[in-house]
Design an enzyme around this catalytic site. Sequence first.
Site, PDB file in Angstrom:
ATOM      1  N   LYS A  27       7.355   7.710   7.077  1.00 54.89           N
ATOM      2  CA  LYS A  27       6.889   8.847   7.881  1.00 54.89           C
ATOM      3  C   LYS A  27       7.186   8.626   9.362  1.00 54.89           C
ATOM      4  O   LYS A  27       7.597   9.543  10.060  1.00 54.89           O
ATOM      5  CB  LYS A  27       5.385   9.042   7.695  1.00 54.89           C
ATOM      6  CG  LYS A  27       5.025   9.565   6.328  1.00 54.89           C
ATOM      7  CD  LYS A  27       3.525   9.692   6.212  1.00 54.89           C
ATOM      8  CE  LYS A  27       3.129  10.032   4.793  1.00 54.89           C
ATOM      9  NZ  LYS A  27       1.716   9.777   4.534  1.00 54.89           N
ATOM     10  N   ARG A  87       0.816  -1.215   0.000  1.00 56.45           N
ATOM     11  CA  ARG A  87       0.000   0.000   0.000  1.00 56.45           C
ATOM     12  C   ARG A  87       0.849   1.264   0.000  1.00 56.45           C
ATOM     13  O   ARG A  87       2.021   1.228   0.391  1.00 56.45           O
ATOM     14  CB  ARG A  87      -0.955   0.007   1.207  1.00 56.45           C
ATOM     15  CG  ARG A  87      -0.272   0.130   2.550  1.00 56.45           C
ATOM     16  CD  ARG A  87      -1.252  -0.001   3.690  1.00 56.45           C
ATOM     17  NE  ARG A  87      -2.168   1.117   3.782  1.00 56.45           N
ATOM     18  CZ  ARG A  87      -1.873   2.294   4.298  1.00 56.45           C
ATOM     19  NH1 ARG A  87      -0.660   2.544   4.735  1.00 56.45           N
ATOM     20  NH2 ARG A  87      -2.780   3.253   4.363  1.00 56.45           N
ATOM     21  N   LEU A  88       0.218   2.336  -0.445  1.00 55.29           N
ATOM     22  CA  LEU A  88       0.792   3.676  -0.300  1.00 55.29           C
ATOM     23  C   LEU A  88      -0.272   4.514   0.405  1.00 55.29           C
ATOM     24  O   LEU A  88      -1.473   4.335   0.157  1.00 55.29           O
ATOM     25  CB  LEU A  88       1.100   4.287  -1.674  1.00 55.29           C
ATOM     26  CG  LEU A  88       2.260   3.697  -2.481  1.00 55.29           C
ATOM     27  CD1 LEU A  88       2.364   4.364  -3.847  1.00 55.29           C
ATOM     28  CD2 LEU A  88       3.590   3.824  -1.736  1.00 55.29           C
ATOM     29  N   ASP A  89       0.159   5.451   1.254  1.00 50.97           N
ATOM     30  CA  ASP A  89      -0.807   6.296   1.971  1.00 50.97           C
ATOM     31  C   ASP A  89      -1.609   7.156   0.996  1.00 50.97           C
ATOM     32  O   ASP A  89      -1.187   7.390  -0.137  1.00 50.97           O
ATOM     33  CB  ASP A  89      -0.068   7.230   2.943  1.00 50.97           C
ATOM     34  CG  ASP A  89       0.668   6.459   4.022  1.00 50.97           C
ATOM     35  OD1 ASP A  89       0.246   5.327   4.329  1.00 50.97           O
ATOM     36  OD2 ASP A  89       1.675   6.989   4.524  1.00 50.97           O
ATOM     37  N   TYR A  90      -2.710   7.690   1.514  1.00 49.23           N
ATOM     38  CA  TYR A  90      -3.611   8.563   0.747  1.00 49.23           C
ATOM     39  C   TYR A  90      -2.847   9.709   0.073  1.00 49.23           C
ATOM     40  O   TYR A  90      -3.070  10.018  -1.094  1.00 49.23           O
ATOM     41  CB  TYR A  90      -4.633   9.121   1.744  1.00 49.23           C
ATOM     42  CG  TYR A  90      -5.747   9.933   1.160  1.00 49.23           C
ATOM     43  CD1 TYR A  90      -6.739   9.330   0.393  1.00 49.23           C
ATOM     44  CD2 TYR A  90      -5.828  11.306   1.403  1.00 49.23           C
ATOM     45  CE1 TYR A  90      -7.785  10.074  -0.119  1.00 49.23           C
ATOM     46  CE2 TYR A  90      -6.874  12.052   0.897  1.00 49.23           C
ATOM     47  CZ  TYR A  90      -7.847  11.430   0.131  1.00 49.23           C
ATOM     48  OH  TYR A  90      -8.878  12.172  -0.380  1.00 49.23           O
TER      49      TYR A  90
END
Length: 237
Positions: free
Chosen positions: A190, A102-105
């Site tokens: 992050k 996944r990648l963040d929004y």
Amino acid sequence: MTVVRINKFLADSGISSRRKSEEYISQGRVAVNDKIVTEFSHKVDIEKDIVTLDGEKIKPKKHIYILLNKPKGYITTVSDDRNRRTVMDLVKSKERIYPVGRLDYDTTGLLFLTNDGELSQLLTHPGNKVPREYEVKIDKPLDEDDRQKLLQGISLEGKRGKFLKITFPFHNDKKIASIVCEEGRNRFVKRMFRKLDYTVLELNRFSFAGIMLDVPPGKSRNLTYNEIQELKQKYTD
Ligand code: URA
């Protein structure tokens, strides 16, 4: 020519699990070009051979491999109960595919989508140490001591996390770094920076498993035959 073992062919076709498929083979219910096959390792050419179970033809499942440049403002799931846009809105496929990891929004960049569960698992398995490369923009210049800490490793919720490489593509601007890591934990980049009191303002993944992002934001392409073979070879022992 695409050749696979008969047990994998049956499992991939979706008619049953690998274990159940092997039972069918042992029971003499599976034939290739009208000849009963009882060896699990029997090789099948997906494009040419006719495989039947109890006389019924089994359609091979077509595997799809897509490379997408995810823009900001899309979530990495197949559907969303809050009606937000998902990465599936950006790709058209008749087959049911899903994102690899996944990648963040608000993260941009390279995301694979596929219906090949086996390859997806290989690419996301922590033990396979699949390299991910990101360009990251942080809120203040990265201090050399902190750069060393990130390279040596810091504790992140009880588990050590580290970057393998940190460079500055614009030598005078220490707020923009290019990093390499082999971790797929949620929000890993992050959280690594946050731990040392930096905030990530922008994050873009420009390479995954050695494949470079080469399409504009919002666009996608199919992986080439050679890219797929290379990925499979790299991460299968
Ligand atoms: N690390 C993050 O913090 N976010 C991502 O989207 C990917 C890696």
